[in-house]
Scaffold this motif. Structure first.
Motif, PDB file in Angstrom:
ATOM      1  N   THR A 232     -35.751   2.345  -0.962  1.00 32.85           N
ATOM      2  CA  THR A 232     -35.668   0.889  -1.100  1.00 32.85           C
ATOM      3  C   THR A 232     -36.754   0.369  -2.031  1.00 32.85           C
ATOM      4  OG1 THR A 232     -34.709   0.664   1.113  1.00 32.85           O
ATOM      5  CG2 THR A 232     -35.712  -1.294   0.157  1.00 32.85           C
ATOM      6  N   LYS A 233     -37.965   0.889  -1.870  1.00 37.88           N
ATOM      7  CA  LYS A 233     -39.052   0.457  -2.742  1.00 37.88           C
ATOM      8  C   LYS A 233     -38.740   0.786  -4.200  1.00 37.88           C
ATOM      9  CE  LYS A 233     -43.983   1.041  -3.679  1.00 37.88           C
ATOM     10  NZ  LYS A 233     -45.284   1.579  -3.236  1.00 37.88           N
ATOM     11  N   ALA A 234     -38.212   1.975  -4.446  1.00 42.59           N
ATOM     12  CA  ALA A 234     -37.878   2.361  -5.813  1.00 42.59           C
ATOM     13  C   ALA A 234     -36.791   1.452  -6.394  1.00 42.59           C
ATOM     14  CB  ALA A 234     -37.429   3.818  -5.854  1.00 42.59           C
ATOM     15  N   LEU A 235     -35.810   1.099  -5.587  1.00 38.73           N
ATOM     16  CA  LEU A 235     -34.755   0.194  -6.042  1.00 38.73           C
ATOM     17  C   LEU A 235     -35.325  -1.165  -6.441  1.00 38.73           C
ATOM     18  CD1 LEU A 235     -31.736   0.711  -3.607  1.00 38.73           C
ATOM     19  CD2 LEU A 235     -31.718   1.004  -6.093  1.00 38.73           C
ATOM     20  N   LEU A 236     -36.160  -1.713  -5.593  1.00 37.85           N
ATOM     21  CA  LEU A 236     -36.718  -3.038  -5.851  1.00 37.85           C
ATOM     22  C   LEU A 236     -37.689  -3.017  -7.021  1.00 37.85           C
ATOM     23  CD1 LEU A 236     -37.287  -4.196  -2.159  1.00 37.85           C
ATOM     24  CD2 LEU A 236     -35.436  -4.883  -3.701  1.00 37.85           C
ATOM     25  N   ARG A 237     -38.500  -1.970  -7.119  1.00 41.88           N
ATOM     26  CA  ARG A 237     -39.465  -1.887  -8.215  1.00 41.88           C
ATOM     27  C   ARG A 237     -38.766  -1.801  -9.561  1.00 41.88           C
ATOM     28  NH1 ARG A 237     -44.355  -2.358  -9.248  1.00 41.88           N
ATOM     29  NH2 ARG A 237     -44.809  -0.273  -9.978  1.00 41.88           N
ATOM     30  N   GLY A 238     -37.625  -1.147  -9.595  1.00 44.54           N
ATOM     31  CA  GLY A 238     -36.930  -0.975 -10.859  1.00 44.54           C
ATOM     32  C   GLY A 238     -35.945  -2.073 -11.191  1.00 44.54           C
ATOM     33  N   ALA A 239     -35.732  -2.992 -10.264  1.00 43.91           N
ATOM     34  CA  ALA A 239     -34.670  -3.990 -10.438  1.00 43.91           C
ATOM     35  C   ALA A 239     -34.872  -4.866 -11.671  1.00 43.91           C
ATOM     36  CB  ALA A 239     -34.565  -4.854  -9.186  1.00 43.91           C
ATOM     37  N   LEU A 240     -36.108  -5.266 -11.949  1.00 46.17           N
ATOM     38  CA  LEU A 240     -36.356  -6.166 -13.064  1.00 46.17           C
ATOM     39  C   LEU A 240     -36.170  -5.479 -14.415  1.00 46.17           C
ATOM     40  CD1 LEU A 240     -39.450  -8.180 -11.794  1.00 46.17           C
ATOM     41  CD2 LEU A 240     -37.053  -8.873 -11.805  1.00 46.17           C
TER      42      LEU A 240
END
Length: 267
Positions: A232-240
Motif C-alpha cells: 500500500t505504501k508503495a502504491l501511494l508513494r508512486g501515485a503522483l
C-alpha cells in the motif's frame, strides 16, 4: 517530552543520536536538548548509520527529540570560518570543485533519505521549534504528529541558501507549490493548527500527550499485515508519478501479489 516507557539498551548512541529497538518498533531520538538539537555533519552521519543498523524485524520507526525543541536546525557553528572540528567549513566547501561539493551535500542528504523506505513506516513526533534542517528532518518521515506548541520554519532562503536536505519534494507534495514557496521564501512560522489544516501534520495534541499519541499511532500501524502495508505504501508513494491508467495497472499487480501470497501460491 517524557522518555519512552521501556528502558532499552541503545543500538546506537553517539553524536546527538540514539537508536533503540523494541521488537517491531525502533525509536531514533535526538539527544542534545542543551543546544535545541542543533544539527551538524556528525549528527547527520549518525542518523544515516541508524538507518543502516535497523534490524529487519522493524516495521515502525519513531523519530523524536529530547527537550523543548525538536531541532533548531543547522548548528550556527557551520557558518563560522572555522566550522566544526575535523569538518570542512562552508567556505572550504564553496572553494572546492563541483564534484566534491555535490558529493558532500549528497552525503549529508543520506541522513534524510532512508525514512521513506518501503519496508518501514516512519513517524516524527515534533514539539517546539523545527527550523530549517529540523523542519526537513520532520518532512523526511512518512507521518508527523505534532505538539500544540510546534513551530515549523524553513529559514534557508532567508540566509541566502536553499533547502537542500530533501525537504522540498515532500513539502510541495503535502501543501502544494504556492504555499510551499511562500513558507520557504518568507521563513515564517507554521503553527500546529495550520500544519493539520494543510496536511503537513496528521495530528496535533497537547505537548504532554505527544508520546502517547505516537505510541497509539504506531500500534494502529502494526495492526495491518506487514506485506499489505508495504504494498500500500508503495502504491501511494508512486501515485503522483503515474497517470490514472498506470496507477490502475500498479494496483492490479499489487493486488495479484497479495492474493497469491494469501492463497499460498508462489510466483
Amino acid at each position: 517530552m517524557a522518555s519512552p516507557a521501556k528502558d532499552l539498551g541503545p543500538v546506537l548512541d553517539k553524536d546527538g543520536v540514539r537508536l533503540t529497538v523494541d521488537d517491531a518498533i525502533a525509536t531514533v531520538t535526538l539527544t542534545n536538548p542543551a543546544k535545541r538539537n542543533a544539527q551538524s555533519p556528525a549528527l547527520w552521519r549518525a542518523l544515516a548509520e541508524a538507518g543502516r543498523l535497523l534490524p529487519g524485524a522493524v516495521r515502525i520507526v519513531v523519530l523524536r527529540a529530547e527537550g523543548k525543541s525538536f531541532s533548531a536546525g543547522l548548528d550556527r557553528q557551520a557558518f563560522t570560518p572555522e566550522g566544526f572540528d575535523g569538518e570542512p567549513s562552508f567556505i572550504d566547501l564553496a572553494r572546492g570543485g563541483d564534484a566534491e561539493l555535490d558529493a558532500t551535500i549528497a552525503e549529508y542528504q543520506e541522513a534524510f533519505t532512508w525514512w521513506r523506505r518501503s519496508d518501514i513506516v516512519s513517524v516524527a513526533a515534533v514539539q517546539g521549534h523545527a527550523i530549517g534542517a529540523g523542519f526537513q528532518l520532520a518532512l523526511a518521515c512518512d507521518l508527523r504528529v505534532v505538539a500544540d506548541d510546534v513551530q515549523f520554519a524553513m529559514r534557508e532562503t532567508s540566509l541566502g541558501l536553499v533547502p537542500d536536505l530533501t525537504g522540498t519534494h515532500p513539502l510541495v507534495g503535502l501543501v502544494g507549490y504556492a504555499r510551499a514557496l511562500e513558507i520557504c521564501a518568507t521563513g515564517r512560522f507554521v503553527t500546529a493548527e495550520e500544519s493539520v489544516a494543510t496536511g503537513l501534520a496528521n495530528l496535533a495534541v497537547p505537548a504532554d500527550q505527544l508520546d502517547d499519541a505516537v505510541r497509539d499511532l504506531a500500534s494502529a500501524l502494526l495492526a495491518a499485515p506487514r506485506d499489505a502495508l508495504v504494498e500500500t505504501k508503495a502504491l501511494l508513494r508512486g501515485a503522483l508519478d503515474r497517470d490514472y491508467e498506470a496507477q490502475r495497472v500498479a494496483e492490479r499487480a499489487a493486488q495479484a501479489r497479495r492474493l497469491r501470497d494469501l492463497a499460498g501460491i508462489g510466483d
